[in-house]
Design an enzyme around this catalytic site. Structure first.
Site, PDB file in Angstrom:
ATOM      1  N   LYS A 196      56.118  -5.893  56.812  1.00  0.00           N
ATOM      2  CA  LYS A 196      56.109  -7.254  57.387  1.00  0.00           C
ATOM      3  C   LYS A 196      56.997  -8.058  56.806  1.00  0.00           C
ATOM      4  O   LYS A 196      57.541  -8.974  57.505  1.00  0.00           O
ATOM      5  CB  LYS A 196      54.456  -8.076  57.199  1.00  0.00           C
ATOM      6  N   ASN A 261      61.273 -14.169  51.868  1.00  0.00           N
ATOM      7  CA  ASN A 261      61.977 -13.103  52.949  1.00  0.00           C
ATOM      8  C   ASN A 261      62.214 -14.079  54.145  1.00  0.00           C
ATOM      9  O   ASN A 261      63.266 -13.958  54.379  1.00  0.00           O
ATOM     10  CB  ASN A 261      60.780 -12.100  53.165  1.00  0.00           C
TER      11      ASN A 261
END
Length: 337
Positions: A196, A261
């Site tokens: 993810k 991220n």
């Protein structure tokens, strides 16, 4: 029942999980390789570089000496960066062999080891012999440390091949704001947790480029399809990927500026150089290494992962982001399923 627990890794997630365990009445030892961070935690009860404006309980004690942190513990929670898991686990194994202690192992790290493509539970099993530990559990799900710190409602999964081990982890962590489910699919949970971060990089890049909600929804949905394809090729349960460690983790990581991220992708989308992004972050961006590992693994296993491949090309081959998006959109039409 109160336990003596060592938490290895004092970053944002490790220190906040240690705080949850401390609030639950456990004797928690938080280990960091950084003596200055340990001193700050023990004297100021803060971890300012990772969690701003948060005070830890004085009952939470930090250690820089690993053997002292592990002394007599019943459970060890690994929350170190993926690249450090094997090294730290090897040190733990040496200590456990000397002390003859046999603690339960839990990990809450999210990544895939470079070159070996091993999941973190596999690395732990290789480095710490079964004679020196109990079963291994992974704790994962949609959870930002910053939100858990302010007691936002959080649901995660404890996955293990042993239901008793998963239930043990569940009991350690459950609070009025932190709810834990059990899951036997450790493969799916670990792959969902790791991959993810790739989608979060892409979602951040779309935001930085100025794309809207349609594009982000498309990326998350098709990204989840890629994760599921790779996961099921290893024997993961497809249902895992519509659960907390699949779609849940993608939603929280790919839509929030709390995700490093996502922030890294956003900066890349705004035209920042990758080296500058890494330097600005000051913390590990797991998605960068995971993109490389997942891309190489997809080629090795013959699994179609065009979004992952596009992000890999941007990160490691210097491809222009807009060209990568254009190429994705202009691929030959196909069925959704």
């Amino acid at each position: 029942m109160s336990e003596k627990i060592a938490v290895l890794g004092a970053g944002s997630w490790g220190s906040i999980l240690a705080s949850v365990l401390d609030e639950n009445g456990h004797d928690v030892r938080l280990w960091s390789y950084n003596p200055k961070q340990v001193e700050e935690l023990n004297t100021e009860h803060t971890n300012a570089h990772y969690i701003k404006n948060f005070k830890f309980s004085p009952s939470l004690v930090a250690y820089s000496d690993l053997a002292s942190a592990l002394d007599g513990v019943q459970t060890i929670l690994f929350v170190v960066p993926t690249k450090a898991v094997r090294s730290v686990a090897g040190q733990v194994a040496t200590i456990l062999q000397k002390t003859k202690n046999q603690p339960a192992l839990i990990h809450a790290s999210k990544g895939i080891e470079q070159k070996t493509y091993k999941r973190i539970s596999q690395v732990l099993a290789e480095e710490i012999p079964a004679a020196n530990r109990k079963s291994i559990t992974v704790l994962s799900g949609p959870s930002h440390a910053e939100d858990v710190a302010r007691h936002d409602l959080t649901l995660v999964t404890a996955a293990s091949e042993s239901l008793d081990a998963a239930k043990h982890t569940q009991q350690l962590f459950m609070t009025t704001y932190f709810r834990v489910y059990t899951n036997p699919d450790i493969i799916g949970v670990e792959i969902g947790a790791a991959l993810k971060n790739i989608i979060a990089l892409g979602a951040g890049a779309l935001h930085g480029l100025g794309y809207g909600d349609n594009a982000k929804a498309a990326l998350m949905t098709r990204g989840l399809a890629e994760i599921s394809r790779l996961g099921t090729s290893f024997g993961a349960d497809p249902m895992t990927f519509i659960g907390l460690s699949g779609v849940g983790d993608i939603i929280v990581t790919a839509t929030s500026s709390n995700s490093r991220n996502w922030r890294a992708g956003d900066e890349l989308g705004r035209g920042e150089a990758l080296d500058d992004v890494i330097n600005h972050m000051g913390m590990v961006i797991e998605g960068l290494a995971t993109t490389k590992a997942a891309y190489e693994l997809s080629k090795k296993r013959g699994v179609s992962m065009p979004i992952t491949e596009a992000i890999y090309q941007v990160l490691y081959e210097g491809k222009d982001i807009r060209k990568a998006i254009s190429d994705l959109m202009q691929r030959e039409g196909r069925s959704e399923f």
